[in-house]
Design an enzyme around this catalytic site. Structure first.
Site, PDB file in Angstrom:
ATOM      1  N   GLU A   3       0.660  -1.178   0.072  1.00 45.16           N
ATOM      2  CA  GLU A   3       0.135  -0.146  -0.098  1.00 45.16           C
ATOM      3  C   GLU A   3       0.811   1.296  -0.056  1.00 45.16           C
ATOM      4  O   GLU A   3       2.227   1.130   0.189  1.00 45.16           O
ATOM      5  CB  GLU A   3      -0.874   0.265   1.256  1.00 45.16           C
TER       6      GLU A   3
ATOM      7  N   LYS B 143       2.432   4.487   1.576  1.00 45.23           N
ATOM      8  CA  LYS B 143       2.726   4.968   2.953  1.00 45.23           C
ATOM      9  C   LYS B 143       1.945   6.402   3.044  1.00 45.23           C
ATOM     10  O   LYS B 143       2.548   7.279   2.556  1.00 45.23           O
ATOM     11  CB  LYS B 143       3.993   5.007   3.528  1.00 45.23           C
TER      12      LYS B 143
ATOM     13  N   ARG C  77      -1.623   8.285  12.155  1.00 42.54           N
ATOM     14  CA  ARG C  77      -2.242   6.913  12.565  1.00 42.54           C
ATOM     15  C   ARG C  77      -3.517   7.243  13.563  1.00 42.54           C
ATOM     16  O   ARG C  77      -3.478   7.917  14.407  1.00 42.54           O
ATOM     17  CB  ARG C  77      -1.476   6.028  13.084  1.00 42.54           C
TER      18      ARG C  77
END
Lengths: 528, 337
Positions: free
Chosen positions: A224, A226, A231
């Protein structure tokens, strides 16, 4: 209060993480309920009380001290609350100090007019450290260099539990955390949290090393992008939604547009971004929305936030963490298809024909303004912490610049006798004169041997001392590696580096050949 | 009653420091002078190169150890309380409670009495004679801690903090910065009073003064030199000059924890600035209440404030109805406390 005051006092002066843990561990073991729980609240999410400290101090100061002496004292101390704590006349030395729980109870019960009288009688009964600690306590956020996570770690250590266990319970508990301490001291069962959305410890990635890349089989991994955001864990259940940071702090209050729309029954893992017209905005835009307690309408319009989900820990009450990445991803896609709320989408899974193709893609990330790639093992369950061999982050290669050391500062803890933090500059030209302008600060990237050499260089080339800081003859070139350059109004140079570190010490290179500020500024656009 | 001369006519600052005109001597002069009375051995008071020096025997011995030949051409000891005629004035030295040998200078002239405090404190100190109050007409006081924020907590509590830290961090060497003359020996004595009987290790710069205190009969227990051991001294107390905190010298120890014993440690900004982890508020100077108490008890009708936070003390003393002024003297280093 005495034990709490001693704890805060020691914490402010103890730089090392281990030292802080020791002090807090000893405190939580030795202090009775409910006082330790209120101390824990002060060190983590804040107290369940509010006290108009600034106004009350201004009110009682007038009647208690000579304004001229206060002014002179304030000048020596540099901080108003600390000055009050020190200047307060001793009237009842030896009186019983109030307990933290007394303070909380009395503040909760006091009306608007009662605060000054309360504070006065407490200050009268405390010593200087106690008065300072009380004022810190009442200010809501003691700022003693302890993160919420570190305080929870200390509680966990004190009673031989894992900090993740405490994080899982945390948002279902409230000060003074009697249920928590009862469980930790094995006086009761682990509290049940089934009815509320709670934080689940995150699965974290390792930086990909060259050797690991060589041995990696592409078949086993999903890739994927980054994302360059923060987060976030979105946990929603029974009409309540919480947004947790990677350390378990509840930061939802700053994102009302997400709370309004994220009405589901799931715990999801993703990246918080600012997204405009489908395009991810630079991290600096997201920073405008972080670390705020509340947010204005205008901010929400100017910096629209968005969550890009990439994993599911729980859906419809079912714990998915034992499933493989592939299976969790299928569940996530199906769920988002049906229930996906506004301000959200899914992080795409990328496919590659070969490792070479993947590597080429990675090499192009900087030009495309992407932070790098994530590689996730397809058959891995969702594991708390940073387990080896499951998730890799593969950051784009760093940028470098040759800069000149200008100032050095002593480090903390084991580095307290070494000049280990370096401010470095680049050349700027004004009216035909070249000067070195500070552009950043780095304190890592070198070995212990190199640190000893740098320390020696600083001591032998000192121009002036300012407390723990020395200015040095500008002649040593440091090759500095960094992830990006951002515009910054707060720095004189007009730029700020992200994640700067020393990548090489250029003993051989003359300072005159170091890079210019213009070169660094040109990287601002290149990073987009 | 005869008209008494104003104090300024016989006691005044000049380029070298405070000068007593009818006695023809300076008190703690900054520059070398023909005749000096020295209150105590700290380097900002006891300067080298004077001609004749009058001081207590301990102060003279300390000056000889620190300054060698520079202590003065002729050294004259004077016992506490003994009156000495010097030209037209009478001089007495009275305990100041600051460090071993420290004295206030009492000068009588034409029926008036002036007391120059030197540095002094009222807190008890096991390593020197206690301060003695002398009623006077003119009191010349220091004001190192002349602000109401400076109130030294009992020294027993500070020493307890140090001993408690040894229990919290038995794996770390506790390196405490101390001023080499007075503070060092007082801290050792306080540790002994608190029942601490392990060795207290010394930096080489603290050796000669500590040996002098030992020779004078103070029971300081075992005080070995750091240079005589190869151990990393985890969980032990090491005393050093403040300048050796966080310096290369400290790398020999086990994860050294920096302490500092000083009245300045009451201010958090100063603690942080020095990178100190364990501040110990132990001072050899008066705190604010002691300054005010002493000024009131002397009954002086005029107070001169020499060095430190003069503004605040002059302000407060004036409120007490006593005539007060700041006396700017060169060469005082209040930071060294």
């Amino acid at each position: 209060m005495k034990a709490f005051a001693t704890l805060l006092d020691r914490l402010t002066y103890t730089p090392s993480r281990n030292g802080k843990l020791t002090l807090m561990r000893n405190y939580f073991r030795a202090t009775p309920d409910p006082d330790r729980g209120f101390a824990l609240a002060a060190l983590t999410d804040g107290l369940p009380i509010s006290f108009p400290l600034r106004r009350v101090l201004a009110d009682i100061g007038e009647s208690r001290f000579d304004p001229e002496l206060f002014r002179l004292s304030r000048h020596d101390v540099g901080d108003t609350a600390e000055t009050v704590a020190l200047i307060w006349p001793v009237t009842q030395a030896g009186a019983d100090a109030p307990r933290l729980s007394d303070v909380v109870a009395a503040v909760s019960a006091a009306g608007r007019g009662g605060h000054a009288a309360l504070l006065t009688q407490w200050l009268d009964r405390l010593d200087a450290t106690g008065r300072w600690a009380l004022l810190k306590f009442l200010s809501g956020a003691p700022r003693v260099g302890v993160s919420a996570r570190l305080a929870k770690q200390a509680v966990a250590d004190a009673f031989g539990q894992g900090v993740d266990d405490i994080e899982e319970l945390w948002h279902g508990l409230a000060p003074p955390y009697l249920q928590l301490f009862d469980w930790l001291e094995q006086k009761s069962e682990r509290p049940s949290m089934s009815a509320t959305p709670i934080f689940r410890p995150l699965m974290l990635a390792h930086a990909l090393e060259d050797a690991e890349w060589a041995g990696l089989d592409l078949q086993d991994f999903a890739a994927e992008w980054k994302w360059d955001g923060i987060r976030i864990q979105a946990a929603a259940k029974g009409g309540v939604t919480r947004l947790f940071s990677r350390t378990g702090d509840d930061i939802g209050g700053a994102f009302p547009e997400l709370l309004d729309h994220f009405k589901f029954d799931a715990i999801l893992d993703g990246e918080l971004l600012v997204v405009r017209d489908g395009a991810v905005a630079p991290f600096a835009d997201l920073q405008q929305r972080l670390n705020r307690k509340s947010v204005t309408r205008a901010m929400m319009v100017k910096y629209p936030v968005h969550v890009r989900f990439y994993d599911a820990l729980e859906i419809g009450g079912e714990d998915l963490r034992g499933l493989s990445f592939t299976d969790r991803r299928k569940r996530l896609e199906a769920w988002h298809q049906e229930f996906g709320p506004p301000h959200s989408d899914l992080s795409a899974v990328l496919s590659f024909d070969s490792k070479d193709a993947l590597k080429l893609r990675w090499e192009a990330t900087r030009e495309e303004g992407i932070e790098g790639l994530m590689l996730k093992r397809r058959d891995s369950p969702y594991l708390a912490g940073r387990p080896k061999g499951h998730w890799y982050k593969w950051k784009r290669a760093a940028l470098t610049a040759d800069c000149v050391m200008l100032y050095a500062q002593k480090g903390a803890g084991k580095r307290s006798s070494f000049y280990s933090d370096y401010t470095f500059g680049a050349w700027a030209e004004k009216d035909g004169v070249r000067t070195l302008v500070p552009v950043g600060k780095a304190y890592s990237g070198f070995t212990d041997d190199e640190l000893a050499q740098l320390d020696r260089f600083v001591r032998q080339n000192t121009i002036e001392r300012f407390g723990p800081v020395r200015s040095v003859t500008p002649k040593l070139v440091l090759e500095v590696a960094f992830d990006a350059v951002q515009e910054s109004a707060r720095h004189k140079s007009g730029i700020a580096m992200r994640f700067p570190r020393v990548s090489r010490i250029r003993w051989d290179k003359p300072a005159a050949e170091a890079d210019t500020l213009e070169t660094l500024k040109a990287l601002i656009s290149a990073a987009r | 009653m005869p008209v008494q001369p104003p104090f300024e006519s016989w006691l005044r600052p000049d380029g070298s420091g405070l000068y007593c005109v009818p006695g023809d001597f300076h008190i703690d002069p900054h520059a070398a002078v023909p005749r000096a009375v020295i209150t105590h051995g700290h380097s900002d008071h006891a300067r080298p190169g004077h001609g004749a020096v009058l001081a207590t025997a301990d102060t003279l011995e300390i000056m000889k150890l620190r300054l060698g030949q520079g202590a003065g051409d002729s050294l004259q000891p004077l016992d506490y309380g003994e009156a000495l005629k010097v030209r037209d004035v009478t001089v007495r030295l009275v305990p100041a409670g600051h460090i071993l040998g420290s004295a206030q200078v009492v000068i009588e002239y034409q029926g008036q009495r002036a007391v120059i405090s030197g540095d002094y404190k009222r807190h008890a100190d096991p390593t020197c004679e206690a301060y003695e109050l002398v009623p006077c007409d003119l009191f010349i006081t220091e004001a190192t801690f002349g602000l109401p924020i400076y109130r030294h907590e009992p020294d027993t509590g500070e020493v307890a903090k140090l001993i408690a830290s040894l229990k919290d961090f038995p794996e770390r060497t506790h390196q405490v910065g101390v001023y080499g003359l007075g503070k060092c020996q007082r801290l050792i004595a306080l540790l002994r009073q608190a029942g601490f009987d392990r060795p207290v290790y010394l930096h080489g710069a603290l050796r000669s003064m500590t040996d002098y205190y030992l020779a004078r009969g103070f029971a300081l227990g075992p005080v070995p030199s750091v240079s005589d051991t190869k151990e990393k001294l985890a969980g032990e107390i090491v005393l050093s000059p403040p300048s050796a905190l966080g310096d290369r010298w400290s790398r020999r120890f086990a994860d050294p924890l920096a302490g500092f014993a000083s009245g300045w440690m009451r201010i958090r900004g100063r603690v942080r600035q020095r990178g100190v982890e364990l501040p110990l508020i132990i001072s050899d100077h008066c705190d604010w209440p002691e300054l005010l108490q002493t000024i009131a008890e002397t009954g002086a009708r005029e107070v001169w404030v020499t060095h430190g936070r003069e503004d605040a003390l002059v302000h407060e003393v004036s409120k007490m109805g006593v005539k007060a002024r700041a006396l700017a003297l060169v060469g005082r280093e209040d930071e060294a406390e």
